[in-house]
Design an enzyme around this catalytic site. Structure first.
Site, PDB file in Angstrom:
ATOM      1  N   SER A 383       0.852  -1.274  -0.022  1.00  0.00           N
ATOM      2  CA  SER A 383       0.029   0.017  -0.032  1.00  0.00           C
ATOM      3  C   SER A 383       0.805   1.193  -0.098  1.00  0.00           C
ATOM      4  O   SER A 383       1.600   1.531  -0.860  1.00  0.00           O
ATOM      5  CB  SER A 383      -0.950  -0.089   1.096  1.00  0.00           C
ATOM      6  OG  SER A 383      -1.977   0.913   1.067  1.00  0.00           O
ATOM      7  N   LYS A 408      -0.466  -4.296  -3.415  1.00  0.00           N
ATOM      8  CA  LYS A 408      -1.971  -3.637  -3.009  1.00  0.00           C
ATOM      9  C   LYS A 408      -2.062  -2.235  -3.617  1.00  0.00           C
ATOM     10  O   LYS A 408      -1.225  -1.374  -3.217  1.00  0.00           O
ATOM     11  CB  LYS A 408      -2.032  -3.726  -1.649  1.00  0.00           C
ATOM     12  CG  LYS A 408      -3.528  -3.098  -1.397  1.00  0.00           C
ATOM     13  CD  LYS A 408      -4.041  -3.144   0.001  1.00  0.00           C
ATOM     14  CE  LYS A 408      -5.643  -2.582   0.081  1.00  0.00           C
ATOM     15  NZ  LYS A 408      -5.523  -1.406  -0.344  1.00  0.00           N
TER      16      LYS A 408
END
Length: 451
Positions: A383, A408
């Protein structure tokens, strides 16, 4: 200012906050039923929990550019204080019905959800689900929460999920301001920018002190005008040691009174930064090692402090360790990446259902640090961490060392429901400066070991 949370955790683990805001910033503002969405965290990017709290869309935070709302001109302006008070009362947890809570969750999905793969969502099927769910009364609060969980599970999105009130309250560590306030940048009639209160943490410091969620504009922090400043800049002004006080001046509504309010800070975040200076084997130079555990409200400030101290003590280059960092606030990741980039260089591209999420986020000023950088990554780097790693790598500011990253690239926002629970919703995705979609793919390092 919305806040995006980037958090990346594997689906099997308890999800951490996500990013790409969170800010945290695109924060949905559409009110549903009679209950306005309270976005705590703007965008979350990781698997776990990203927060869009109090951070704005990409332009200012994480995904900081909030959608622009224009203020009525003076000629058409009229007071809505009574309406504001009425709406605030309606959203009080003790007055919110079970049906209203479920409908609020349904509307948030209807307004903001981006189906990135399961292909189970469409306006028609979602409307039918609402009719099926709300066709009869919901007798208990736990029943309402179970309905929301099943409703979100039907989307087939690992990262879109329900948060119980205790789970939602844990997000306070992503509060960028330390006083539980969510700010949003709004254009005024003169082409400038002002900051409006988009949301408040229920019973948080600002809410308790008298700041109102609907309509308040922030004018001053400790006597300093915030006009023209970004939500991220002002969040830094609001921060301070836990239990100290900050003075905020707000204007209640478009034509309401101006009030100065003393707010006691309650910053619960802990520093995610650990650093040390190491000598190279031959003793000719030093390296500054910095480990960043997550992207919380203190990440950027404490990282800058660490890097400056290491630089002042002779570090000729830096090792930024992002191994096992699953994300956090997207905006924090974006602002950290900007510390190393030249003006105009791309940090990240964002793509979403709403045009406000489709942005090219770039560095606005010269880099604060120009020394060479090695970024350590592994399969738990996700992320917001992947945003930083790819921004530095694709702009030739760092080499990546270690293992392939988690992969992600989705953006989540966190929304508070009227009873203090919340929902985390996938609202978009991001693409690296070199136009690589890392979601589900991850990023391959340049080296498996430090060269």
């Amino acid at each position: 200012m919305n806040i995006f949370l980037c958090n990346c955790s594997s689906p099997s683990s308890s999800p951490p906050p996500t990013t790409l805001s969170h800010h945290k910033t695109p924060i949905p503002t559409t009110a549903t039923a009679n209950l306005p969405h309270k976005t705590l965290i703007h965008a979350l990017t990781a698997g776990a929990l990203s927060i869009g709290f109090l951070v704005s869309p990409p332009s200012s935070i994480a995904l900081d550019s909030p959608s622009v709302q224009t203020t009525p001109s003076a000629s058409s302006e009229y007071c809505r204080e009574d309406e504001t008070e009425e709406k605030s009362a309606e959203t009080a947890p003790e007055l919110a019905t079970n049906e209203a809570i479920v409908e609020e969750a349904w509307q948030i999905i209807n307004d903001t959800f981006l189906d990135t793969g399961a292909r189970r969502w469409s306006p028609q099927t979602w409307l039918q689900k609402k009719e099926d769910i709300l066709g009869s009364s919901i007798q208990t609060r736990s029943r309402a929460h179970d309905i929301i969980r099943r409703m979100l599970a039907s989307l087939g999105d690992t990262y879109t999920r329900f948060l119980s009130p205790p789970e939602f309250s844990k997000m306070a560590r992503y509060d960028m301001t330390g006083i539980g306030i969510n700010l949003r940048e709004v254009s005024d009639d003169n082409g400038g920018v002002k900051l409006k209160v988009l949301g408040l943490i229920l019973d948080g410091p600002a809410h308790t002190a008298g700041v109102r969620q609907l309509g308040d504009e922030l004018l001053y922090v400790n006597g300093v005008s915030v006009r023209g400043k970004s939500a991220f800049e002002v969040s830094s002004l609001l921060q301070g040691p836990n239990e100290t006080f900050v003075s905020v001046t707000v204007k209640h509504g478009e034509c309401g009174p101006v009030q100065s309010i003393e707010v006691q800070r309650q910053l619960v975040a802990r520093t995610p930064v650990f650093y040390r200076l190491e000598q190279i084997e031959n003793g000719s130079s030093s390296v500054g090692y910095v480990r960043l555990k997550e992207f919380n409200a203190l990440a950027r400030k404490d990282l800058v402090t660490a890097l400056k101290r290491l630089q002042d003590n002779g570090a000729s280059y830096f090792v930024l360790d992002l191994r096992d960092n699953r994300g956090g606030l997207v905006q924090a990741g974006i602002e950290i990446a900007k510390l190393f980039l030249n003006k105009g260089e791309t940090v990240i591209y964002t793509v979403g259902r709403d045009p406000q999420y489709q942005k090219n986020i770039v560095a606005e000023s010269a880099p604060l640090f120009t020394a060479p950088v090695i970024v350590l990554v592994n399969n738990n780097t996700a992320s917001a961490s992947e945003i930083v790693a790819t921004a530095l790598h694709d702009n030739c500011r760092a080499v990546l060392v270690g293992e392939k990253t988690f992969g992600k690239g989705l953006i989540q926002s966190v929304f508070e429901l009227p009873d203090g629970s919340g929902v985390v919703v996938t609202i978009g995705k991001y693409v690296t400066p070199n136009h690589m979609d890392i979601n589900g793919n991850g990023v391959e390092p340049d080296f498996q070991k430090v060269p």
